[in-house]
Design an enzyme around this catalytic site. Structure first.
Site, short mmCIF file in Angstrom:
data_model
loop_
_atom_site.label_atom_id
_atom_site.label_comp_id
_atom_site.label_asym_id
_atom_site.label_seq_id
_atom_site.Cartn_x
_atom_site.Cartn_y
_atom_site.Cartn_z
N ASP A 54 -29.73 -40.36 48.13
CA ASP A 54 -29.27 -42.12 49.80
C ASP A 54 -28.16 -42.14 50.48
O ASP A 54 -27.21 -41.52 50.11
CB ASP A 54 -29.07 -43.39 48.29
CG ASP A 54 -29.39 -44.55 48.85
OD1 ASP A 54 -28.89 -44.26 50.04
OD2 ASP A 54 -29.19 -45.83 48.13
N ASN A 81 -34.06 -38.07 59.19
CA ASN A 81 -35.29 -39.09 59.10
C ASN A 81 -35.12 -40.53 58.51
O ASN A 81 -36.32 -40.67 59.01
CB ASN A 81 -36.22 -38.29 58.51
CG ASN A 81 -38.22 -38.99 58.24
OD1 ASN A 81 -38.68 -39.56 59.47
ND2 ASN A 81 -37.88 -39.25 57.31
N SER A 132 -34.67 -40.78 66.36
CA SER A 132 -34.73 -41.57 67.05
C SER A 132 -36.10 -42.62 66.98
O SER A 132 -36.88 -43.24 66.11
CB SER A 132 -34.48 -41.54 68.46
OG SER A 132 -34.17 -42.62 69.23
N TYR A 146 -32.72 -52.81 65.49
CA TYR A 146 -33.27 -52.04 64.58
C TYR A 146 -32.48 -50.81 66.49
O TYR A 146 -32.54 -49.80 66.37
CB TYR A 146 -34.92 -52.03 65.04
CG TYR A 146 -35.03 -50.18 64.49
CD1 TYR A 146 -35.47 -49.73 63.59
CD2 TYR A 146 -36.55 -50.28 65.35
CE1 TYR A 146 -35.87 -48.45 63.26
CE2 TYR A 146 -36.89 -49.30 65.25
CZ TYR A 146 -36.47 -48.30 64.48
OH TYR A 146 -38.05 -47.20 63.92
N LYS A 150 -30.97 -47.23 66.84
CA LYS A 150 -31.64 -46.32 67.22
C LYS A 150 -30.83 -45.44 68.93
O LYS A 150 -30.32 -44.88 69.28
CB LYS A 150 -33.01 -46.33 67.57
CG LYS A 150 -33.95 -47.01 66.47
CD LYS A 150 -33.27 -45.11 65.33
CE LYS A 150 -34.82 -45.05 63.93
NZ LYS A 150 -34.52 -44.28 63.46
N1 LIG Z 1 -43.73 -45.61 61.64
C1 LIG Z 1 -43.27 -46.58 63.14
O1 LIG Z 1 -43.67 -46.55 64.20
C2 LIG Z 1 -41.71 -45.12 63.59
C3 LIG Z 1 -41.51 -45.37 65.34
C4 LIG Z 1 -40.38 -44.49 65.64
C5 LIG Z 1 -39.49 -44.22 64.38
N2 LIG Z 1 -39.76 -44.10 63.88
C6 LIG Z 1 -38.41 -44.16 62.78
O2 LIG Z 1 -39.48 -42.70 61.97
C7 LIG Z 1 -38.20 -42.51 59.87
C8 LIG Z 1 -39.08 -42.51 59.37
O3 LIG Z 1 -40.15 -44.13 59.34
P1 LIG Z 1 -41.53 -43.63 58.64
O4 LIG Z 1 -42.58 -44.48 60.05
O5 LIG Z 1 -41.80 -42.49 58.37
O6 LIG Z 1 -41.27 -45.49 57.35
P2 LIG Z 1 -41.46 -45.09 55.89
O7 LIG Z 1 -42.66 -44.86 55.84
O8 LIG Z 1 -41.73 -46.45 55.90
O9 LIG Z 1 -40.30 -43.66 55.73
C9 LIG Z 1 -39.18 -44.59 55.62
C10 LIG Z 1 -38.48 -43.72 54.61
O10 LIG Z 1 -36.88 -43.45 55.17
C11 LIG Z 1 -36.40 -43.65 53.36
N3 LIG Z 1 -35.17 -44.24 53.65
C12 LIG Z 1 -35.03 -45.71 53.40
N4 LIG Z 1 -33.56 -46.36 53.19
C13 LIG Z 1 -32.64 -44.98 52.67
C14 LIG Z 1 -31.92 -44.90 52.36
N5 LIG Z 1 -30.85 -45.68 52.39
N6 LIG Z 1 -31.50 -43.35 51.90
C15 LIG Z 1 -32.71 -42.88 51.82
N7 LIG Z 1 -33.39 -43.10 52.06
C16 LIG Z 1 -34.31 -44.31 52.43
C17 LIG Z 1 -37.84 -44.57 52.41
O11 LIG Z 1 -37.86 -44.47 51.54
P3 LIG Z 1 -37.71 -45.02 49.92
O12 LIG Z 1 -39.11 -43.91 49.59
O13 LIG Z 1 -36.78 -44.61 48.68
O14 LIG Z 1 -38.14 -46.19 50.71
C18 LIG Z 1 -38.90 -43.62 53.45
O15 LIG Z 1 -38.52 -41.90 52.77
C19 LIG Z 1 -37.33 -43.71 60.51
O16 LIG Z 1 -36.26 -43.62 61.73
C20 LIG Z 1 -38.08 -44.62 61.62
O17 LIG Z 1 -36.61 -45.44 62.33
C21 LIG Z 1 -40.92 -44.47 63.05
#
Ligand SMILES: NC(=O)c1ccc[n+]([C@@H]2O[C@H](COP(=O)([O-])OP(=O)(O)OC[C@H]3O[C@@H](n4cnc5c(N)ncnc54)[C@H](OP(=O)(O)O)[C@@H]3O)[C@@H](O)[C@H]2O)c1
Length: 270
Positions: A54, A81, A132, A146, A150
């Site tokens: 975590d 990530n 980011s 958010y 970032k």
């Molecule tokens: N999807 C988009 O449109 C988008 C766009 C730009 C940037 N991003 C960035 O991409 C990254 C990944 O997001 P995603 O889109 O893949 O979303 P996601 O599928 O919801 O994945 C988020 C991940 O972060 C983990 N997480 C949350 N809090 C945590 C903590 N305290 N310790 C360890 N892990 C934790 C979650 O784990 P759990 O399973 O335990 O909850 C999950 O594995 C993020 O940094 C997000 O800001 C996403």
């Protein structure tokens, strides 16, 4: 000998797709997540191991390098990530919601990076890739927490690149546009504070618009490919925009006055 990548938040979305892609390409993968006991699919992959981590827990961060070294002997790339979105009108947010957004999206990255810098210096090389977003360089209404997490991550990463280049440590950033993952589902924490009124129309337009756009967005495999490119291109290159329209929107942000850019952006959001 195979290289090793450590990934945070590998339980879903971008982290999970990246874990799979690197494993398929012969890398060792340290897939870290909060609940590895629930993971079924990834643990079947060759040269991939699950670890509990975590990013807000110091004891997890301080012990992770030695745990992974025992299995894979060394780590070459750290991929920060893990993240989530705390969204809604800032007026509705609590101090705890602000702190938690920064604990996960920024301080967790800083704390794990602090563990890795002496490790990589000692090794004589290494790479840190932070996640980011395109909104690390512009903003959207209701995304003030958010976006600010970032934006801070962008500043941190850019400054760190200056400091660590001399030690042969490459520092990079992935900047995804909208990607279809759990981010707009379970990873979006919308502030619930019904005593604050006046944002209903904005919430309806912006939050439903973002959800709709996300449905049409490409999957996390696109970002995984970009992380793989960043990890293997051998370049001292800081930013890797990725996903539909990411480079174009960041170019527009660079050349347009903020007021013009925001006017165009708002039209697209509603
Ligand atoms: N999807 C988009 O449109 C988008 C766009 C730009 C940037 N991003 C960035 O991409 C990254 C990944 O997001 P995603 O889109 O893949 O979303 P996601 O599928 O919801 O994945 C988020 C991940 O972060 C983990 N997480 C949350 N809090 C945590 C903590 N305290 N310790 C360890 N892990 C934790 C979650 O784990 P759990 O399973 O335990 O909850 C999950 O594995 C993020 O940094 C997000 O800001 C996403």
């Amino acid at each position: 000998m195979s290289k090793t990548i450590l990934i945070t938040g590998a339980s879903s979305g971008i982290g999970r797709a990246t874990a799979k892609l690197f494993a398929e390409n012969g890398w060792n993968v340290a897939a870290t997540m909060r609940s590895p006991e629930e993971e079924k699919e990834l643990k079947e992959l060759n040269n991939l191991k699950l670890y509990k981590l975590d990013v807000t827990k110091k004891e997890d961060l301080q012990s992770i390098i030695s745990k992974v070294e025992k299995d894979f002997s060394s780590i070459d790339v750290l991929f920060n990530n893990a993240g989530y979105g705390a969204v809604g009108a800032f007026e509705k947010s609590s101090e705890e919601e602000v702190l938690q957004q920064f604990r996960v999206n920024l301080f967790g990255v800083m704390d794990l990076t602090r563990e890795f810098i002496p490790y990589f210096r000692n090794k004589g090389e290494g790479m840190i890739i932070n996640t980011s977003s395109v909104v690390g360089r512009f903003t959207i209404p209701l995304y003030s927490l958010y976006c600010s997490s970032k934006w801070a991550l962008e500043g941190f990463t850019e400054a760190l690149e200056f400091e660590l280049r001399q030690f042969n440590i490459k520092v990079k950033m992935i900047e995804p546009a909208a990607i279809k993952t759990d981010f707009h589902g379970r990873s979006l924490k919308v502030f619930e504070n019904d005593s604050v009124k006046g944002y209903e129309k904005m919430e309806k337009n912006i939050l439903s618009g973002m959800k709709k756009r996300n449905e049409k967005a490409p999957g996390p495999e696109v970002v995984a490919e970009t992380v793989f490119k960043a990890a293997t291109d051998g370049k001292y290159k800081l930013r890797y925009p990725t996903g539909k329209g990411a480079s174009a929107v960041l170019f527009a942000r660079k050349i347009l006055p903020t007021s013009w850019f925001n006017k165009i952006l708002l039209k697209q959001q509603s």
